[in-house]
Scaffold this active site. Structure first.
Site, PDB file in Angstrom:
ATOM      1  N   CYS A 176      12.230 -30.358  -2.786  1.00 45.32           N
ATOM      2  CA  CYS A 176      11.905 -28.904  -3.361  1.00 45.32           C
ATOM      3  C   CYS A 176      10.989 -28.154  -2.388  1.00 45.32           C
ATOM      4  O   CYS A 176      10.913 -27.114  -2.555  1.00 45.32           O
ATOM      5  CB  CYS A 176      11.353 -28.914  -4.883  1.00 45.32           C
ATOM      6  SG  CYS A 176      12.789 -29.200  -5.939  1.00 45.32           S
ATOM      7  N   ASP A 198      17.495 -28.272 -14.897  1.00 41.51           N
ATOM      8  CA  ASP A 198      17.776 -26.568 -15.206  1.00 41.51           C
ATOM      9  C   ASP A 198      18.416 -26.561 -16.521  1.00 41.51           C
ATOM     10  O   ASP A 198      18.132 -25.716 -17.117  1.00 41.51           O
ATOM     11  CB  ASP A 198      18.600 -25.766 -13.933  1.00 41.51           C
ATOM     12  CG  ASP A 198      17.403 -25.641 -12.848  1.00 41.51           C
ATOM     13  OD1 ASP A 198      16.162 -25.943 -13.117  1.00 41.51           O
ATOM     14  OD2 ASP A 198      18.102 -25.546 -11.731  1.00 41.51           O
ATOM     15  N   ARG A 209      15.008 -14.394 -12.871  1.00 37.33           N
ATOM     16  CA  ARG A 209      14.442 -15.411 -12.268  1.00 37.33           C
ATOM     17  C   ARG A 209      14.235 -16.771 -12.996  1.00 37.33           C
ATOM     18  O   ARG A 209      13.320 -17.328 -13.080  1.00 37.33           O
ATOM     19  CB  ARG A 209      12.805 -15.071 -11.744  1.00 37.33           C
ATOM     20  CG  ARG A 209      12.636 -13.810 -10.762  1.00 37.33           C
ATOM     21  CD  ARG A 209      11.373 -13.319 -10.412  1.00 37.33           C
ATOM     22  NE  ARG A 209      11.463 -12.350  -9.445  1.00 37.33           N
ATOM     23  CZ  ARG A 209      10.388 -11.576  -9.069  1.00 37.33           C
ATOM     24  NH1 ARG A 209       9.182 -12.482  -9.560  1.00 37.33           N
ATOM     25  NH2 ARG A 209      10.330 -10.435  -8.445  1.00 37.33           N
ATOM     26  N   ASP A 248      15.865 -20.515 -14.712  1.00 34.85           N
ATOM     27  CA  ASP A 248      16.127 -21.501 -14.287  1.00 34.85           C
ATOM     28  C   ASP A 248      17.822 -21.841 -14.002  1.00 34.85           C
ATOM     29  O   ASP A 248      18.241 -22.598 -13.126  1.00 34.85           O
ATOM     30  CB  ASP A 248      15.707 -22.751 -15.156  1.00 34.85           C
ATOM     31  CG  ASP A 248      14.102 -22.753 -15.154  1.00 34.85           C
ATOM     32  OD1 ASP A 248      13.569 -22.971 -14.103  1.00 34.85           O
ATOM     33  OD2 ASP A 248      13.559 -22.434 -16.263  1.00 34.85           O
TER      34      ASP A 248
END
Length: 345
Positions: A15, A89, A47, A49
């Site tokens: 990431c 997510d 914004r 997940d």
């Protein structure tokens, strides 16, 4: 696997390869939005997940996608980490994993056994999540990249979003921080083997158990901590309308992470996180090393949950009983001049 086919560390693996939050915000703000679909419950404008689309009153699709270059030199382990990260997510939205599609970038001249090991690692994690691997897409590329497009289901009345916390909520973090620092230290042979092993165990642990246990309690908001760092994702949780206090001494940290920060083995992504989120944060008696841990980009990090204060201690204990290094790390406050205050007793 021959020496020539060994996956080497990438300067922006995992990431840490994400574009910075500030850059993304400027780009997304300029995209045409079209007419709002009332069934699109969560889109990119929040914004959050993952996207959530309502199918019926009781069923909504959760859709997400994530892939990146390797940050470890074992293909199988890399596949596990990338898949665990992508699946996360869905759990951050309160959903259950149903299907996944492979996303592969791979050099044509590299040993296909390497690709097979990456895909094996990913497939095992999809199966562990209770999902079905349903296909995928691959392209020839100059470097290795792997991840998943994941679909899950969630009850729209019980889904989690990232900015719906309430003043008084306790903030519970389910995994330790510091994997970005440790991967950087490992790349230059400065991480002890047991430190890197702990980081890999963390990155390959699904957030499934944490998500399932959290559903037994009153959770008002949730996110998973990934490339934008603990503080960056916390900033998104505050949504411009809340503030919070974080107790640095309560934040779980992987062994060796602060040592790596003291040795200046941090990433460019961590500095982007500091530049973007730093103006919203005030530190009180917090060491520079701990600041770096809090800005460190996480790969396959834990869930950060805003929990009703009456439930937080019980949830923390149940998570720990399940073997997770969970901790109550702070509290949400009404909006104040400083959005995030981090103190160390």
């Amino acid at each position: 696997m021959s020496k020539e086919d060994k996956i080497v560390f990438c300067t922006g693996g995992g990431c840490t390869a994400k574009l910075g939050a500030g850059v993304l915000s400027r780009i997304l703000e300029k995209l045409p939005r079209g007419e709002k679909d009332p069934d699109l419950l969560v889109g990119y404008d929040s914004r959050d997940d993952a996207a959530v689309y309502r199918i019926t009153d009781d069923i909504a699709l959760v859709q997400t996608v994530d892939f990146f270059p390797p940050m470890v030199d074992d293909p199988y382990t890399f596949g596990q980490i990338a898949a665990t990260n992508a699946l996360s997510d869905v759990y951050a939205m309160g959903g259950e994993v149903k299907t996944a599609l492979n996303l592969v970038c791979f050099p044509e001249d590299m040993d296909l056994n390497v690709l097979g090991e990456i895909l094996r690692g990913g497939a095992e994690k999809v199966a562990e999540a209770g999902g079905s691997l349903a296909g995928g897409h691959s392209i020839a590329d100059s470097g290795v990249k792997y991840g998943l497009s994941v679909t899950g289901l969630v009850d729209p009345h019980r889904m989690y979003t990232n900015d719906t916390g309430m003043p008084g909520d306790k903030l519970v973090l389910t995994k330790a921080l510091g994997v970005g620092l440790l991967c950087t230290a490992n790349r230059v042979s400065e991480a002890a083997p047991e430190e890197m092993e702990a980081a890999i165990r963390s990155m390959t642990t699904l957030n499934k158990t944490a998500a399932e246990l959290s559903r037994k309690y009153h959770v008002h908001a949730a996110t998973d901590v990934t490339g934008f760092s603990f503080l960056g994702h916390l900033h998104e949780m505050m949504g411009g309308k809340l503030s919070c206090i974080i107790y640095a001494d309560a934040v779980p940290v992987l062994p060796g992470a602060e040592k790596a920060a003291d040795a200046f083995l941090y990433t460019a992504a961590g500095q982007r996180n500091r530049n973007h989120t730093g103006p919203f944060v005030r530190f009180e008696n917090v060491s520079f090393a701990m600041e770096e841990v809090l800005f460190d980009p996480q790969t396959s990090g834990g869930l950060l949950l805003a929990v009703d204060p009456a439930d937080a201690a019980a949830l923390e204990q149940e998570l720990r009983t399940a073997g997770l290094p969970a901790s109550i790390v702070g509290e949400i406050l009404p909006k104040q001049e400083i959005e995030i205050t981090v103190i160390d007793k």
